[in-house]
Design a protein around this motif. Structure first.
Motif, short mmCIF file in Angstrom:
data_model
loop_
_atom_site.label_atom_id
_atom_site.label_comp_id
_atom_site.label_asym_id
_atom_site.label_seq_id
_atom_site.Cartn_x
_atom_site.Cartn_y
_atom_site.Cartn_z
N LYS A 22 1.83 8.68 -71.78
CA LYS A 22 0.68 7.03 -72.02
C LYS A 22 -0.50 7.06 -73.07
O LYS A 22 -0.96 8.71 -72.70
CB LYS A 22 -0.13 6.82 -70.93
CG LYS A 22 -1.20 5.85 -70.96
CD LYS A 22 -1.34 5.50 -69.61
CE LYS A 22 -2.77 4.41 -69.84
NZ LYS A 22 -4.21 3.77 -69.36
N ASP A 23 -0.21 7.03 -74.44
CA ASP A 23 -1.21 6.74 -75.50
C ASP A 23 -1.48 8.48 -75.71
O ASP A 23 -3.04 9.02 -75.84
CB ASP A 23 -2.49 6.49 -74.84
CG ASP A 23 -2.93 5.13 -74.55
OD1 ASP A 23 -2.33 4.39 -75.08
OD2 ASP A 23 -3.48 4.65 -72.86
N GLY A 46 -2.06 0.05 -72.14
CA GLY A 46 -1.50 1.57 -72.86
C GLY A 46 -0.30 1.79 -73.45
O GLY A 46 0.54 0.61 -73.05
N ARG A 47 -0.65 2.16 -74.37
CA ARG A 47 1.18 2.15 -74.92
C ARG A 47 1.84 3.45 -74.30
O ARG A 47 0.90 4.76 -73.78
CB ARG A 47 0.50 2.99 -76.51
CG ARG A 47 2.03 3.90 -77.49
CD ARG A 47 1.26 4.36 -78.65
NE ARG A 47 0.52 5.09 -78.51
CZ ARG A 47 1.27 5.93 -79.02
NH1 ARG A 47 2.43 6.44 -78.58
NH2 ARG A 47 0.01 7.71 -78.84
N ASP A 63 7.79 3.39 -78.95
CA ASP A 63 6.78 3.18 -77.94
C ASP A 63 7.01 1.62 -77.11
O ASP A 63 7.46 0.81 -77.92
CB ASP A 63 5.57 2.50 -78.51
CG ASP A 63 5.04 3.66 -79.96
OD1 ASP A 63 4.74 4.78 -79.09
OD2 ASP A 63 3.73 3.75 -80.25
#
Length: 86
Positions: A22-23, A46-47, A63
């Motif tokens: 995550k991120d 998030g990414r 992503d």
């Protein structure tokens, strides 16, 4: 607050090992092909991406983005989740 999940499908020679991020930070304990969110919340925004590794190398997914979209009180729950792909 609803449960949801992301998953990845990988073809390759077993064993295949997974790590979700995550991120850009590895998510501790998330080492299967499925990333579960027991109750999706703002903290989950998030990414995300996942790596899949076997004895021959590592592949990284595209992503996927989790966003929470506030819906009118008379609408069904709406959220957007990208799909990780290789």
């Amino acid at each position: 607050g609803d449960p949801t999940e992301m998953f990845v499908v990988v073809e390759g020679t077993p064993p295949i090992r997974y790590q979700w991020y995550k991120d850009g930070v590895a998510i501790a304990g998330e080492t299967t092909s499925v990333l579960k969110f027991p109750a999706l919340s703002q903290a989950d925004v998030g990414r995300y991406y996942v790596t899949a590794t076997n004895d021959y190398g590592t592949a990284t997914s595209n992503d996927a983005f989790v966003r929470i979209i506030t819906a009118p009180s008379n609408a069904k729950i709406q959220f957007l989740v990208g799909t990780p792909t290789f």
